[in-house]
Design an enzyme around this catalytic site. Sequence first.
Site, PDB file in Angstrom:
ATOM      1  N   GLY A  39       0.791  -1.234   0.000  1.00 28.20           N
ATOM      2  CA  GLY A  39       0.000   0.000   0.000  1.00 28.20           C
ATOM      3  C   GLY A  39       0.822   1.281   0.000  1.00 28.20           C
ATOM      4  O   GLY A  39       0.288   2.365  -0.211  1.00 28.20           O
ATOM      5  N   GLY A 145       8.057   5.735  -5.187  1.00 27.74           N
ATOM      6  CA  GLY A 145       7.474   6.789  -4.358  1.00 27.74           C
ATOM      7  C   GLY A 145       8.437   7.836  -3.843  1.00 27.74           C
ATOM      8  O   GLY A 145       9.435   8.193  -4.495  1.00 27.74           O
ATOM      9  N   HIS A 446     -31.927  19.073  -4.385  1.00 24.63           N
ATOM     10  CA  HIS A 446     -32.095  20.038  -3.297  1.00 24.63           C
ATOM     11  C   HIS A 446     -32.536  19.331  -2.035  1.00 24.63           C
ATOM     12  O   HIS A 446     -33.428  18.486  -2.112  1.00 24.63           O
ATOM     13  CB  HIS A 446     -33.132  21.090  -3.678  1.00 24.63           C
ATOM     14  CG  HIS A 446     -33.402  22.057  -2.564  1.00 24.63           C
ATOM     15  ND1 HIS A 446     -32.506  23.044  -2.226  1.00 24.63           N
ATOM     16  CD2 HIS A 446     -34.443  22.137  -1.691  1.00 24.63           C
ATOM     17  CE1 HIS A 446     -32.991  23.721  -1.193  1.00 24.63           C
ATOM     18  NE2 HIS A 446     -34.164  23.195  -0.848  1.00 24.63           N
TER      19      HIS A 446
END
Length: 468
Positions: A39, A145, A446
């Site tokens: 991860g 990364g 709405h």
Amino acid sequence: MEKFDVTVIGSGPGGYVAAIRCAQLGMKTALIEKYPTLGGTCLNVGCIPSKALLDSSEHFYNAVHHFEEHGIDIKAPKVNLKQMIERKRGVVKMTCDGINFLMKKNKITVYQGHGSFENKNTIQIKKDDGSVEKIESAKTIIATGSKPSTLPGIEIDKKRVITSTEALELTEVPKHMVLIGGGVIGLELGSVYGRLGSKITVVEYMDRIIPGMDGALSKELQRILKKNLGFEFLFKHKVTGVKATAKEVTVTALNAKDEPVEIKGDYCLVAVGRKPYTDGLGLENAGVKVDNRGRIETDGHLKTNVDGIYAIGDVVKGAMLAHKAEEEGVYVAEQLAGQKPHINYNLIPGVVYTWPEVAAVGYTEEQLKEQGKKYKVGTFPFKASGRARASMDTDGFVKVLADETTDEILGVHMIGPRTADMIAEAVVAMEYRASAEDISRMSHAHPTFTESMKEACLDATGKRALHI
Ligand code: FAD
Ligand code: NAD
């Protein structure tokens, strides 16, 4: 030696998504990750844990400041930081376990260990026990990364002088946290501790917070953080050093007049950006080039200078965002399968998960001015939204920038409740090159926060907003 069609190094949102897409497209795929959990930054020490703490701290803040007004009487709430961090760990574990499941489901071979190139097609995996396994790969995607950056004169001792990683695991609520850097990490993690009761001082080099975003967002977020959480801001301050004792930090900086100033606190969070991570990757063995900022050089198709090696996510140029890394992972996989994918980098949204949330896509007003583009501005404040009044989230606005002649939406900048989710409408609109008029003629349920987007578009097209 086991042979693969594709090997992905790094299991962050860039890497694991690239691996899934490669496997979906029929390639025999390997994924290498040096940490025991998959991860990457995002799931382990980034997006997910920070959002978990942001949610918990927001509940606490609301219990202290808003429940009474809502007609809910409770005993004065207390922070249980240990439990808050424990819950965050649970969220992280569940999310990381989910990636293990996805790897199995897609029949991706996962190697745990540090990957490095022996040559262009051979990759060594050094395991924690010191053993080394080698695999051969026709293609490789580098997705290694980034890591936190620091500044000269600052030693991150990980106790008092910390990065985001340590800030996600504190054992006490700081009395006074000094943030170096008023960017995304500083403001998100500063909000967590500010809501739990810390005094927060932001020391920022530029003249505003979130400097890359539209100036109107910086101004409004600064006002709100000051008003709601008592943030103090020191702009145009150049940090020169940080000294730490067992219980205290002293940040030294030069102010706008070049005078030395000192800020004392009990924790200092250094959040001045992140740097690409390629340590021990053996790039030299494969002949892969990096640029002067340490990023892996890629062309417009995310290919490195070496045939068959690609790079994606935080380790290459561009925004350091999980969803940008994911798009690039899919892009490279589809390209390897002979498809012709496309990424519109201008339409990658940016979000800051403070409360209210800040979200944007497309050009800022400053960028349009710089380009000499003629544009119209439409805005709608949340204080005029019925939905926002119902939830007492009336700070902020939606600002739409549209081409003066064609009315095409060029940028959308929002600060307000749930704008992190609302920005998706703007991305879709801009991907289809919608005009402000198009959006203003579509029905929005709405009462929702999204009506504010419609109203801002109405405002952009002839100042015909209905509720201001
Ligand atoms: P990473 O997620 O950094 O993953 C790289 C992986 O490669 C790591 O697991 C690393 O261990 C592994 N690796 C490195 N070298 C090797 C090697 N040689 N061999 C094997 N494995 C290796 N972005 C958002 O979009 N939204 C957010 O809300 C958000 N919040 C954030 C909060 C924080 C506190 C931080 C720090 C970042 C946040 N980000 C957020 C940014 C986001 O985490 C990154 O943009 C994203 O993780 C980049 O993905 P990546 O796949 O390129 O790299
Ligand atoms: P950032 O680039 O967002 O902010 C760094 C800040 O530090 C800037 O405002 C910069 O002007 C300031 N700075 C730089 N040098 C300084 C100095 N010497 N003194 C004082 N201030 C200085 O970086 P970050 O907040 O560290 O985040 C790193 C990356 O992680 C970002 O690229 C971001 O995209 C990503 N991230 C994203 C999210 C999100 O999407 N919600 C959340 C956290 C992190």
